[in-house]
Design an enzyme around this catalytic site. Structure first.
Site, PDB file in Angstrom:
ATOM      1  N   LYS A  18     -38.480  51.558 -40.347  1.00 31.12           N
ATOM      2  CA  LYS A  18     -38.697  50.473 -40.134  1.00 31.12           C
ATOM      3  C   LYS A  18     -40.195  49.984 -39.758  1.00 31.12           C
ATOM      4  O   LYS A  18     -41.210  49.613 -40.177  1.00 31.12           O
ATOM      5  CB  LYS A  18     -37.865  49.487 -39.001  1.00 31.12           C
ATOM      6  CG  LYS A  18     -36.307  49.392 -39.496  1.00 31.12           C
ATOM      7  CD  LYS A  18     -35.853  48.683 -38.444  1.00 31.12           C
ATOM      8  CE  LYS A  18     -35.655  49.140 -37.118  1.00 31.12           C
ATOM      9  NZ  LYS A  18     -35.032  50.433 -36.888  1.00 31.12           N
ATOM     10  N   ARG A  93     -31.551  42.206 -33.042  1.00 33.69           N
ATOM     11  CA  ARG A  93     -30.483  43.191 -32.995  1.00 33.69           C
ATOM     12  C   ARG A  93     -29.285  42.660 -32.519  1.00 33.69           C
ATOM     13  O   ARG A  93     -28.157  43.525 -32.588  1.00 33.69           O
ATOM     14  CB  ARG A  93     -31.046  44.250 -32.131  1.00 33.69           C
ATOM     15  CG  ARG A  93     -31.781  45.395 -32.619  1.00 33.69           C
ATOM     16  CD  ARG A  93     -32.126  46.406 -31.546  1.00 33.69           C
ATOM     17  NE  ARG A  93     -32.558  47.779 -31.459  1.00 33.69           N
ATOM     18  CZ  ARG A  93     -33.622  48.428 -31.886  1.00 33.69           C
ATOM     19  NH1 ARG A  93     -34.742  47.396 -31.944  1.00 33.69           N
ATOM     20  NH2 ARG A  93     -33.691  49.565 -31.909  1.00 33.69           N
ATOM     21  N   ARG A 132     -39.699  63.365 -34.971  1.00 35.39           N
ATOM     22  CA  ARG A 132     -40.830  62.731 -35.074  1.00 35.39           C
ATOM     23  C   ARG A 132     -41.796  62.451 -33.924  1.00 35.39           C
ATOM     24  O   ARG A 132     -41.361  62.485 -32.870  1.00 35.39           O
ATOM     25  CB  ARG A 132     -40.448  61.088 -35.732  1.00 35.39           C
ATOM     26  CG  ARG A 132     -39.962  60.243 -34.644  1.00 35.39           C
ATOM     27  CD  ARG A 132     -39.267  58.897 -35.512  1.00 35.39           C
ATOM     28  NE  ARG A 132     -38.597  58.097 -34.384  1.00 35.39           N
ATOM     29  CZ  ARG A 132     -38.284  57.096 -34.403  1.00 35.39           C
ATOM     30  NH1 ARG A 132     -38.140  56.581 -35.806  1.00 35.39           N
ATOM     31  NH2 ARG A 132     -37.941  56.110 -33.582  1.00 35.39           N
ATOM     32  N   ARG A 166     -41.676  59.952 -28.299  1.00 35.48           N
ATOM     33  CA  ARG A 166     -40.938  58.984 -27.504  1.00 35.48           C
ATOM     34  C   ARG A 166     -39.671  59.561 -26.539  1.00 35.48           C
ATOM     35  O   ARG A 166     -39.150  60.622 -26.919  1.00 35.48           O
ATOM     36  CB  ARG A 166     -40.082  57.724 -28.362  1.00 35.48           C
ATOM     37  CG  ARG A 166     -41.211  56.810 -28.774  1.00 35.48           C
ATOM     38  CD  ARG A 166     -40.657  55.903 -29.788  1.00 35.48           C
ATOM     39  NE  ARG A 166     -39.130  55.382 -29.687  1.00 35.48           N
ATOM     40  CZ  ARG A 166     -38.580  54.612 -30.356  1.00 35.48           C
ATOM     41  NH1 ARG A 166     -39.173  54.052 -31.333  1.00 35.48           N
ATOM     42  NH2 ARG A 166     -37.449  54.212 -30.127  1.00 35.48           N
ATOM     43  N   ARG A 177     -27.911  55.307 -29.900  1.00 38.59           N
ATOM     44  CA  ARG A 177     -28.572  54.306 -30.431  1.00 38.59           C
ATOM     45  C   ARG A 177     -28.010  53.947 -32.009  1.00 38.59           C
ATOM     46  O   ARG A 177     -27.923  52.691 -32.351  1.00 38.59           O
ATOM     47  CB  ARG A 177     -30.287  54.630 -30.671  1.00 38.59           C
ATOM     48  CG  ARG A 177     -30.911  54.697 -29.389  1.00 38.59           C
ATOM     49  CD  ARG A 177     -32.091  55.602 -29.473  1.00 38.59           C
ATOM     50  NE  ARG A 177     -33.296  54.865 -30.638  1.00 38.59           N
ATOM     51  CZ  ARG A 177     -34.035  55.719 -30.997  1.00 38.59           C
ATOM     52  NH1 ARG A 177     -34.409  57.189 -30.488  1.00 38.59           N
ATOM     53  NH2 ARG A 177     -34.977  55.111 -31.706  1.00 38.59           N
TER      54      ARG A 177
HETATM   55  P1  AMP Z   1     -37.051  50.767 -31.309  1.00 31.97           P
HETATM   56  O1  AMP Z   1     -38.554  51.169 -30.839  1.00 31.97           O
HETATM   57  O2  AMP Z   1     -36.863  49.431 -32.072  1.00 31.97           O
HETATM   58  O3  AMP Z   1     -36.314  51.933 -31.983  1.00 31.97           O
HETATM   59  O4  AMP Z   1     -36.419  50.331 -29.795  1.00 31.97           O
HETATM   60  C1  AMP Z   1     -36.154  51.424 -28.653  1.00 31.97           C
HETATM   61  C2  AMP Z   1     -35.368  50.721 -27.728  1.00 31.97           C
HETATM   62  O5  AMP Z   1     -35.822  49.583 -27.447  1.00 31.97           O
HETATM   63  C3  AMP Z   1     -33.875  50.378 -28.207  1.00 31.97           C
HETATM   64  O6  AMP Z   1     -32.876  51.646 -28.284  1.00 31.97           O
HETATM   65  C4  AMP Z   1     -33.486  49.598 -27.250  1.00 31.97           C
HETATM   66  O7  AMP Z   1     -33.082  50.083 -25.891  1.00 31.97           O
HETATM   67  C5  AMP Z   1     -34.721  48.597 -27.307  1.00 31.97           C
HETATM   68  N1  AMP Z   1     -34.847  47.448 -28.105  1.00 31.97           N
HETATM   69  C6  AMP Z   1     -35.738  47.410 -28.852  1.00 31.97           C
HETATM   70  N2  AMP Z   1     -35.854  46.090 -29.740  1.00 31.97           N
HETATM   71  C7  AMP Z   1     -34.418  45.739 -29.035  1.00 31.97           C
HETATM   72  C8  AMP Z   1     -33.881  44.505 -29.309  1.00 31.97           C
HETATM   73  N3  AMP Z   1     -34.161  43.523 -30.158  1.00 31.97           N
HETATM   74  N4  AMP Z   1     -32.769  44.320 -28.416  1.00 31.97           N
HETATM   75  C9  AMP Z   1     -32.202  44.961 -27.421  1.00 31.97           C
HETATM   76  N5  AMP Z   1     -32.976  46.265 -27.293  1.00 31.97           N
HETATM   77  C10 AMP Z   1     -34.029  46.490 -28.001  1.00 31.97           C
END
Ligand code: AMP
Length: 223
Positions: A18, A93, A132, A166, A177
């Site tokens: 994404k 989400r 990554r 990360r 996740r």
């Molecule tokens: P990402 O960078 O999209 O993989 O998000 C990393 C982490 O941020 C996720 O595992 C969640 O803990 C939190 N997170 C990101 N976007 C959301 C969302 N829309 N709703 C809830 N938690 C989120």
């Protein structure tokens, strides 16, 4: 492009691509990538109240509460650059977030042009995510196996020698996740199908092939 700002949603589990694809679309179509993960990581780094609450949840690979995420998203959507149109990366989400997005867009007379599901196999995601890393300077993405810099230790794009990983990109957290994705986010695929805006893409292939498929969808849905 339509006269009202385009709204594109990228759906898919961690590792589906994404972020990579959103960055490419941003460059090609002049849209703004809006990643709630990036916004939350910035809040954690800045030590804001929201960031303090989100930190442990993110480290555990669970979802941050809708209230926190929606507050952060609303603030970001109020900034002027968003008028160019947005690619939502990692948002919505949950069902509650999807319906809050509908209300937010209705207030400004906007609609969702397309919700694009990047379809991948879970097993491959653990390897993709755990290997990554990104350039600390420009954010270009790399991978231990699939995409190493041309010159070891030097970013292809900006020449920086600083890279970062990360905290939640490790095999154990990726599994949590993925579970959160299947339990709370995957149902949104049906939600957007029912609205008639869902598009599916096989995202197991090369980055460029996925990008080409996405290009066609973005062009058709914003024409
Ligand atoms: P990402 O960078 O999209 O993989 O998000 C990393 C982490 O941020 C996720 O595992 C969640 O803990 C939190 N997170 C990101 N976007 C959301 C969302 N829309 N709703 C809830 N938690 C989120």
């Amino acid at each position: 492009m339509t006269t009202t700002p385009a709204v594109l949603i990228l759906l898919g589990p961690p590792g589906a691509g994404k972020g990579t694809q959103a960055r490419m679309l941003e460059e090609k179509f002049g849209l703004v990538q809006l990643s709630t993960g990036d916004l939350l990581r910035a809040a954690v780094a800045a030590g804001t109240e929201a960031g303090k609450k989100a930190k442990a949840v993110m480290e555990a690979g669970a979802l941050v509460s809708d209230d926190i995420v929606l507050a952060i998203l609303r603030d970001r959507m109020a900034e002027p650059d968003v008028a160019k149109g947005v690619i939502l990366d990692g948002f919505p989400r949950t069902a509650a977030q999807a319906s809050a997005l509908d209300s937010l867009l209705a207030e400004s007379g906007q609609k969702i042009n397309a919700a694009i599901s990047l379809e991948v196999e879970d097993d491959a995601m653990v390897e993709r995510v755990s290997g990554r890393y990104t350039c600390a300077e420009c954010g270009e993405g790399y991978h231990d196996t699939f995409k190493v810099p041309e010159k070891a230790g030097v970013c292809d794009k900006c020449g920086s020698t600083e890279f970062k990983r990360r905290a939640d990109d490790n095999a154990e957290t990726v599994r949590s996740r993925l579970e959160a994705y299947h339990a709370q986010t995957a149902p949104l695929i049906d939600y957007y199908a029912a609205k008639g805006v869902l598009k599916r893409i096989d995202a197991m292939g090369e980055i460029e092939a996925v990008a080409a498929a996405l290009d066609s969808i973005v062009k058709a849905s914003t024409a």
